[in-house]
Motif scaffolding. Structure first.
Motif, mmCIF file in Angstrom:
data_model
loop_
_atom_site.group_PDB
_atom_site.id
_atom_site.type_symbol
_atom_site.label_atom_id
_atom_site.label_comp_id
_atom_site.label_asym_id
_atom_site.label_seq_id
_atom_site.Cartn_x
_atom_site.Cartn_y
_atom_site.Cartn_z
ATOM 1 N N ILE A 53 41.735 35.034 47.785
ATOM 2 C CA ILE A 53 40.480 34.939 47.038
ATOM 3 C C ILE A 53 40.739 34.263 45.699
ATOM 4 C CG2 ILE A 53 38.514 36.210 46.115
ATOM 5 C CD1 ILE A 53 39.223 38.501 48.005
ATOM 6 N N PRO A 54 40.173 33.076 45.475
ATOM 7 C CA PRO A 54 40.394 32.387 44.199
ATOM 8 C C PRO A 54 39.978 33.255 43.013
ATOM 9 C CG PRO A 54 39.348 30.922 45.792
ATOM 10 C CD PRO A 54 39.321 32.296 46.395
ATOM 11 N N VAL A 55 40.642 33.087 41.891
ATOM 12 C CA VAL A 55 40.398 33.798 40.631
ATOM 13 C C VAL A 55 40.780 35.272 40.752
ATOM 14 C CG1 VAL A 55 38.761 34.400 38.825
ATOM 15 C CG2 VAL A 55 38.554 32.184 40.009
ATOM 16 N N LEU A 56 40.178 35.979 41.718
ATOM 17 C CA LEU A 56 40.479 37.410 41.874
ATOM 18 C C LEU A 56 41.948 37.610 42.229
ATOM 19 C CD1 LEU A 56 39.121 40.226 41.816
ATOM 20 C CD2 LEU A 56 38.790 39.990 44.288
ATOM 21 N N GLY A 57 42.479 36.719 43.069
ATOM 22 C CA GLY A 57 43.895 36.764 43.412
ATOM 23 C C GLY A 57 44.327 38.073 44.036
ATOM 24 N N ILE A 89 51.621 37.332 39.984
ATOM 25 C CA ILE A 89 50.393 37.474 40.755
ATOM 26 C C ILE A 89 49.249 36.875 39.944
ATOM 27 C CG2 ILE A 89 51.164 39.590 41.913
ATOM 28 C CD1 ILE A 89 49.145 41.144 40.150
ATOM 29 N N MET A 90 48.181 36.507 40.638
ATOM 30 C CA MET A 90 46.962 36.110 39.955
ATOM 31 C C MET A 90 46.143 37.384 39.764
ATOM 32 S SD MET A 90 45.587 33.557 38.526
ATOM 33 C CE MET A 90 46.542 32.218 39.238
ATOM 34 N N THR A 142 44.118 35.444 35.573
ATOM 35 C CA THR A 142 45.251 35.214 34.672
ATOM 36 C C THR A 142 46.561 35.358 35.430
ATOM 37 O OG1 THR A 142 44.021 36.086 32.774
ATOM 38 C CG2 THR A 142 46.407 35.967 32.560
ATOM 39 N N ARG A 143 47.400 34.340 35.331
ATOM 40 C CA ARG A 143 48.707 34.458 35.977
ATOM 41 C C ARG A 143 49.535 35.496 35.222
ATOM 42 N NH1 ARG A 143 52.445 29.872 38.814
ATOM 43 N NH2 ARG A 143 54.286 31.193 39.174
ATOM 44 N N THR A 144 49.975 36.499 35.958
ATOM 45 C CA THR A 144 50.671 37.638 35.369
ATOM 46 C C THR A 144 52.048 37.758 36.007
ATOM 47 O OG1 THR A 144 48.567 38.783 34.990
ATOM 48 C CG2 THR A 144 50.575 40.121 34.967
ATOM 49 N N ASN A 195 49.217 31.710 27.203
ATOM 50 C CA ASN A 195 47.986 32.325 27.735
ATOM 51 C C ASN A 195 48.190 33.047 29.064
ATOM 52 O OD1 ASN A 195 46.413 31.452 25.531
ATOM 53 N ND2 ASN A 195 46.111 29.453 26.503
ATOM 54 N N GLU A 196 49.422 33.101 29.557
ATOM 55 C CA GLU A 196 49.705 33.945 30.713
ATOM 56 C C GLU A 196 50.042 35.351 30.223
ATOM 57 O OE1 GLU A 196 51.437 30.488 33.738
ATOM 58 O OE2 GLU A 196 52.849 31.741 32.605
#
Length: 549
Positions: A63-67, A98-99, A103-105, A414-415
């Protein structure tokens, strides 16, 4: 006929939307899966002795964005971390990404990477703290920015770090806080007449009430609980839902948590207003304790609130999160330690050997030698094992500018970066048989003298129950004395007989047996619960010893 045609058009449109969503999800998953497989091959920690700095592999998602947000939000403690550890072992990795809600975390659990997180000046927490202010404490955005500023420029201005260093970490401050806590706890127990003849209680629930009231009084004074005797009920509900609110759970899905937040902050706001009105002008701001606002550290924090021009509502929220930092870890840590000491499933010599140690700290006037208590090898080893085994700390930082951590993990501006204690505390390379609770894990034996000692030093990025670096928990020294002092008071002054383990069924606590299979479990909750709460309890018969009476 027209209606039938309309339904066909709607059905066709819905089919197209679902098909499009399925295709997008399939494409997203396949593309991220291919990239993931390539990255784990290139990033393998066993590929070479000299590793090239790279971004941790991004876990595939559909799922894009939600990741991977839904997967990460699993509330069965340890489930996500166990899966991630299996991935780490399979692909020889010591970091993943993970997304998370767009936000890439990065999850970093190499020793070098964790140590670098604690030291890096390119990482900070201010924006995350401000998110905590708005979501968890109900502050307005402007108040959150003032309560958790990025920087306080003027050197003469107060900061919470300076306040805590001087009034929470210094030996004198800790001793005064511990003294007040112990006095309050002892008074509560002395006033409980049912303990003279003996009473059957659910141990952890009974203990939680006493520690909550003693800690709250030591820090906030006696006025708060005089005004709101039921303060603990709303607080406990808020505490259980705190991480859900931090992650942005909508109010409609967490009505009880938000209602408890509003009620708790509201009570603290009224307490503050009453305290400001009643605090005598003659009270010396350096006085160790007074009934309106309690410990010196609280009054110094209130001076900071005035400096930052916080609204009364924001001041109450700031006091709430400070109080939670004191209560939310020490209380379950005390509970887990006491459960293991008293459990019939523990090694037979655990209880007796700890009792032998405790008696050496018991003065003739029935007071405790607290400094000696904090040096007892078996008790302190068991305490640190509780923190290793039951802690789920997430060291969370925002990346202010791109940096390579530990020389191997490349992260971008910004990650987000997280260091999960679950993966280091349960790493078999760091701690043998990590899934076994071993109260003697931190014991050291001097073969020359035959003496025992304990040590949790030198573990760097392997063991960090109190966090690390600039943001290390400022209440850690008091928390240790609070936990060990509570254990000592109970075990030295009361006869405590195990009856059965219990579980709650439809609001009633029922016995479920006496073997290890029904030992209390870790409470459900989001990742990052710090010292994890206790689900289940131990029913005991507790009676004051004649010598204590």
């Amino acid at each position: 006929m027209d209606r039938s045609l309309t339904l066909q058009v709607v059905a066709s449109s819905l089919f197209v939307l679902l098909l499009t969503a399925a295709l997008v999800a399939a494409y997203t998953y396949l593309s991220t899966l291919v990239k993931y497989r390539l990255d784990v091959r290139n990033n393998s920690s066993s590929n070479s002795k000299v590793r090239t700095a790279r971004a941790p592999p991004l876990i595939p998602y559909a799922i894009p964005v939600l990741g991977s947000t839904i997967t990460f939000s699993n509330q069965r403690i340890g489930t996500f971390w166990t899966w991630l550890r299996n991935q780490a072992q399979r692909y020889s990795q010591d970091a993943f990404s993970i997304m998370l809600s767009g936000t890439r975390t990065h999850f970093i659990f190499s020793e070098a990477g964790v140590s670098a997180i604690f030291k890096s000046r390119q990482l900070s927490r201010a924006r995350l703290d401000q998110q905590l202010g708005t979501n968890v404490l109900g502050m307005a955005q402007v108040d959150a920015a003032r309560a958790f500023p990025y920087d306080v420029e003027e050197k003469e201005k107060s900061t919470t770090a300076r306040i805590h260093s001087e009034n929470l970490l210094s030996s004198k401050a800790v001793d005064e806080l511990t003294k007040k806590f112990m006095e309050t706890l002892t008074t509560q127990l002395d006033d409980d007449d049912q303990l003279n003849e003996g009473a059957v209680v659910e141990l952890y629930d009974w203990l939680w009430q006493h520690i909550f009231r003693s800690s709250t009084t030591a820090f906030c004074g006696s006025k708060l609980l005089d005004m709101f005797p039921d303060f603990d009920k709303d607080y406990r509900t808020w505490e259980d839902g705190m991480l859900g609110m931090l992650f942005g759970t909508p109010r409609m899905f967490a009505k009880k948590s938000y209602a408890a937040r509003d009620a708790t902050v509201g009570k603290l706001e009224k307490w503050l207003q009453t305290g400001y009105q009643n605090l005598p002008q003659a009270v010396d701001n350096d006085e160790n304790w007074e009934p309106n606002f309690g410990a010196k550290v609280m009054r110094k924090r209130h001076d900071f609130y005035a400096q930052q021009d916080l609204s009364p509502h924001a001041q109450a929220g700031s006091d709430l999160i400070f109080l939670a930092g004191i209560l939310s870890n020490a209380t379950p840590a005390t509970g887990w330690l006491l459960l293991h000491i008293l459990s019939p499933t523990s090694a037979p010599n655990l209880h007796t050997s700890i009792m032998t140690e405790l008696r050496s700290c018991h003065r003739a006037d029935n007071t405790l030698d607290i400094p000696a208590l904090t040096r007892l090898p078996r008790l302190n080893s068991a305490f640190h094992e509780v923190l290793r085994f039951y802690t789920d700390v997430l060291i969370l930082r925002q990346v202010d500018s791109s940096v390579v951590l530990g020389g191997i993990h490349s992260v971008k501006q910004n990650e987000q970066v997280m260091a999960p204690s679950w993966l280091t505390h349960r790493n078999p390379e760091f701690f043998p048989n990590p899934e076994v609770f071993d109260p003697e894990r931190f014991l050291l034996h001097n073969e020359v003298t035959g003496k025992l000692s304990y040590s949790a030093s030198g573990l760097g990025g392997k063991y960090f129950p109190f966090g690390g670096g600039h943001y290390m928990c400022p209440g850690r020294t008091f928390a240790k004395q609070e936990v060990l002092g509570s254990i000592a008071v109970l075990l030295l002054n009361f006869e405590i007989e195990f009856v059965a383990f219990t579980q709650a069924f439809e609001g009633e606590s029922l016995p479920v047996g006496k073997d290890a299979k029904v030992f209390p479990r870790m409470k459900r909750g989001y990742a990052g619960n710090q010292v994890v709460g206790i689900e289940g309890d131990m029913r005991v018969r507790i009676k004051r010893k004649k010598s204590a009476a």
